[in-house]
Design a protein around this motif. Structure first.
Motif, PDB file in Angstrom:
ATOM      1  N   MET A 115       0.736  -1.240   0.152  1.00  0.00           N
ATOM      2  CA  MET A 115      -0.022  -0.020  -0.051  1.00  0.00           C
ATOM      3  C   MET A 115       0.959   1.229   0.068  1.00  0.00           C
ATOM      4  O   MET A 115       1.877   1.273   0.673  1.00  0.00           O
ATOM      5  CB  MET A 115      -0.921   0.012   1.300  1.00  0.00           C
ATOM      6  N   ILE A 116       0.543   2.274  -0.789  1.00  0.00           N
ATOM      7  CA  ILE A 116       1.365   3.620  -0.736  1.00  0.00           C
ATOM      8  C   ILE A 116       0.360   4.791  -0.348  1.00  0.00           C
ATOM      9  O   ILE A 116      -0.561   4.775  -0.895  1.00  0.00           O
ATOM     10  CB  ILE A 116       1.814   4.012  -2.445  1.00  0.00           C
ATOM     11  N   VAL A 117       0.731   5.188   0.726  1.00  0.00           N
ATOM     12  CA  VAL A 117      -0.045   6.275   1.413  1.00  0.00           C
ATOM     13  C   VAL A 117       0.779   7.542   1.299  1.00  0.00           C
ATOM     14  O   VAL A 117       1.891   7.671   1.461  1.00  0.00           O
ATOM     15  CB  VAL A 117      -0.268   5.962   2.912  1.00  0.00           C
ATOM     16  N   ALA A 118       0.011   8.714   0.616  1.00  0.00           N
ATOM     17  CA  ALA A 118       0.889   9.841   0.689  1.00  0.00           C
ATOM     18  C   ALA A 118       0.185  10.896   1.607  1.00  0.00           C
ATOM     19  O   ALA A 118      -0.979  11.034   1.646  1.00  0.00           O
ATOM     20  CB  ALA A 118       0.689  10.473  -0.867  1.00  0.00           C
ATOM     21  N   PHE A 119       0.771  11.475   2.133  1.00  0.00           N
ATOM     22  CA  PHE A 119       0.486  12.808   2.975  1.00  0.00           C
ATOM     23  C   PHE A 119       0.690  13.928   2.060  1.00  0.00           C
ATOM     24  O   PHE A 119       1.823  14.492   1.924  1.00  0.00           O
ATOM     25  CB  PHE A 119       1.377  13.156   4.116  1.00  0.00           C
ATOM     26  N   LEU A 120      -0.197  14.672   1.907  1.00  0.00           N
ATOM     27  CA  LEU A 120      -0.187  15.822   0.859  1.00  0.00           C
ATOM     28  C   LEU A 120      -1.213  16.996   1.404  1.00  0.00           C
ATOM     29  O   LEU A 120      -2.236  16.652   1.736  1.00  0.00           O
ATOM     30  CB  LEU A 120      -0.684  15.306  -0.556  1.00  0.00           C
ATOM     31  N   ALA A 162       0.060   7.159  -5.399  1.00  0.00           N
ATOM     32  CA  ALA A 162      -0.689   6.789  -4.093  1.00  0.00           C
ATOM     33  C   ALA A 162      -1.965   5.880  -4.162  1.00  0.00           C
ATOM     34  O   ALA A 162      -2.799   5.961  -5.180  1.00  0.00           O
ATOM     35  CB  ALA A 162      -1.173   7.891  -3.246  1.00  0.00           C
ATOM     36  N   ASP A 163      -2.212   4.950  -3.339  1.00  0.00           N
ATOM     37  CA  ASP A 163      -3.303   4.222  -2.801  1.00  0.00           C
ATOM     38  C   ASP A 163      -4.421   4.952  -2.278  1.00  0.00           C
ATOM     39  O   ASP A 163      -5.537   4.667  -2.371  1.00  0.00           O
ATOM     40  CB  ASP A 163      -2.979   2.838  -2.554  1.00  0.00           C
ATOM     41  N   LEU A 164      -3.547   5.710  -1.215  1.00  0.00           N
ATOM     42  CA  LEU A 164      -4.458   6.500  -0.188  1.00  0.00           C
ATOM     43  C   LEU A 164      -3.982   7.767  -0.193  1.00  0.00           C
ATOM     44  O   LEU A 164      -2.576   7.930   0.103  1.00  0.00           O
ATOM     45  CB  LEU A 164      -4.685   5.685   1.064  1.00  0.00           C
ATOM     46  N   VAL A 165      -4.621   8.895  -0.046  1.00  0.00           N
ATOM     47  CA  VAL A 165      -4.245  10.150   0.215  1.00  0.00           C
ATOM     48  C   VAL A 165      -4.587  10.666   1.498  1.00  0.00           C
ATOM     49  O   VAL A 165      -6.045  10.743   1.607  1.00  0.00           O
ATOM     50  CB  VAL A 165      -4.340  11.182  -1.073  1.00  0.00           C
ATOM     51  N   LEU A 215      -8.737   6.099  -6.348  1.00  0.00           N
ATOM     52  CA  LEU A 215      -7.958   6.713  -5.558  1.00  0.00           C
ATOM     53  C   LEU A 215      -8.768   7.019  -4.202  1.00  0.00           C
ATOM     54  O   LEU A 215      -9.591   7.837  -4.460  1.00  0.00           O
ATOM     55  CB  LEU A 215      -7.306   7.897  -6.004  1.00  0.00           C
ATOM     56  N   ALA A 216      -8.226   6.719  -3.118  1.00  0.00           N
ATOM     57  CA  ALA A 216      -8.963   6.984  -1.818  1.00  0.00           C
ATOM     58  C   ALA A 216      -8.335   7.970  -1.225  1.00  0.00           C
ATOM     59  O   ALA A 216      -7.120   8.155  -1.223  1.00  0.00           O
ATOM     60  CB  ALA A 216      -8.924   5.671  -0.952  1.00  0.00           C
ATOM     61  N   ILE A 257      -6.057   3.475   9.457  1.00  0.00           N
ATOM     62  CA  ILE A 257      -5.379   3.356   8.082  1.00  0.00           C
ATOM     63  C   ILE A 257      -5.475   1.847   7.722  1.00  0.00           C
ATOM     64  O   ILE A 257      -5.832   1.585   6.486  1.00  0.00           O
ATOM     65  CB  ILE A 257      -4.302   4.171   8.100  1.00  0.00           C
ATOM     66  N   ASP A 258      -5.014   1.066   8.774  1.00  0.00           N
ATOM     67  CA  ASP A 258      -5.086  -0.349   8.263  1.00  0.00           C
ATOM     68  C   ASP A 258      -6.434  -0.645   7.992  1.00  0.00           C
ATOM     69  O   ASP A 258      -6.608  -1.705   7.036  1.00  0.00           O
ATOM     70  CB  ASP A 258      -4.742  -1.241   9.666  1.00  0.00           C
ATOM     71  N   ARG A 259      -7.577  -0.417   8.600  1.00  0.00           N
ATOM     72  CA  ARG A 259      -9.012  -0.949   8.241  1.00  0.00           C
ATOM     73  C   ARG A 259      -9.320  -0.342   6.847  1.00  0.00           C
ATOM     74  O   ARG A 259      -9.909  -0.870   6.215  1.00  0.00           O
ATOM     75  CB  ARG A 259      -9.916  -0.345   9.211  1.00  0.00           C
ATOM     76  N   LEU A 260      -8.914   0.973   6.548  1.00  0.00           N
ATOM     77  CA  LEU A 260      -8.950   1.604   5.274  1.00  0.00           C
ATOM     78  C   LEU A 260      -8.590   0.475   4.126  1.00  0.00           C
ATOM     79  O   LEU A 260      -9.021   0.253   3.160  1.00  0.00           O
ATOM     80  CB  LEU A 260      -8.584   2.842   5.038  1.00  0.00           C
ATOM     81  N   SER A 261      -7.051   0.135   4.559  1.00  0.00           N
ATOM     82  CA  SER A 261      -6.438  -0.551   3.641  1.00  0.00           C
ATOM     83  C   SER A 261      -7.030  -2.000   3.177  1.00  0.00           C
ATOM     84  O   SER A 261      -7.156  -2.587   2.270  1.00  0.00           O
ATOM     85  CB  SER A 261      -4.780  -0.862   4.045  1.00  0.00           C
TER      86      SER A 261
END
Length: 217
Positions: A1-6, A102-105, A136-137, A207-211
């Motif tokens: 999973m790729i998580v981006a803080f933007l 990203a997979d999740l932003v 994209l979530a 975040i794990d639950r979202l994943s």
């Protein structure tokens, strides 16, 4: 999973949150790479400080502040359970590349109406990215807040009416978050039972639950 803080707005705590999410996953035995996509290189500075203090490497930190991020991040993800991107402020080309990677932003905002207004440009870029990545979530995350203050409650209520929605987990305004990077540490290493460490653990669990939901068929 790729998580981006933007977020196009600087100073909202992207680096702090990215480091602590990566650290929480690494402490659970996950293989984690953090991509420092901010030209200021704050995450790289933290990693160097940690090395100078003689502390063991918590996770890999790679500098990748260029607009080919969407092609290079998936390559790094092949050798990791999670990739965390610490995104740039106000660099549109690099921001677009991070969104496509990203997979999740996660969009950090502080309890202030000014942060809500400043996020409009970020949401425009997010909607643009969803043309190419409709799956994209994205979520807002309320950072540096006093949970019982009126403005924090009002900000959370305002964000609840928006797309993307806001995470239930919030991160407080705590001195330890500012102190920890100076020694290359994470708040869980300073006091694993502190309110700050518990907030990071709660955020990571959400975040794990979202994943898991995203991965479900």
């Amino acid at each position: 999973m790729i998580v981006a803080f933007l977020n196009q707005k600087g100073g909202v705590g992207k680096t702090t949150l990215a480091l602590h999410l990566a650290g929480q996953w690494a402490a659970r035995g996950k293989r984690v790479t953090l991509i420092d996509a901010d030209p200021q290189g704050s995450a790289l500075d933290w990693s160097e400080r940690r090395s100078h203090e003689g502390l063991p490497r918590a996770f890999g930190v790679v500098g990748l502040a260029r607009d080919t991020l969407h092609r290079e991040a998936p390559e790094l993800a092949r050798d990791a359970d999670h990739v965390v991107i610490d995104g740039p402020p106000r660099v549109a080309g690099l921001m677009r590349s991070a969104l496509l990677a990203a997979d999740l932003v996660l969009i950090p905002v502080q309890p202030s109406p000014f942060d809500g207004w400043a996020s409009a440009e970020m949401l425009s870029l997010l909607n643009e990215a969803r043309i190419y990545r409709p799956e994209l979530a994205a979520r807002f995350i309320l950072n540096r807040c006093g949970a019982r203050t009126v403005i924090a409650r009002e900000t959370a209520e305002t964000l609840a009416e928006h797309d993307p929605p806001v995470l239930a987990a919030t991160i407080g305004q705590r001195v330890v978050f500012a102190d920890a990077p100076q020694s290359g540490r994470l708040v869980s290493e300073i006091d694993g039972d502190s309110p700050a460490a518990r907030e990071i653990a709660t955020l990571t669990a959400e975040i794990d639950r979202l994943s898991l939901r995203k991965a479900a068929p």
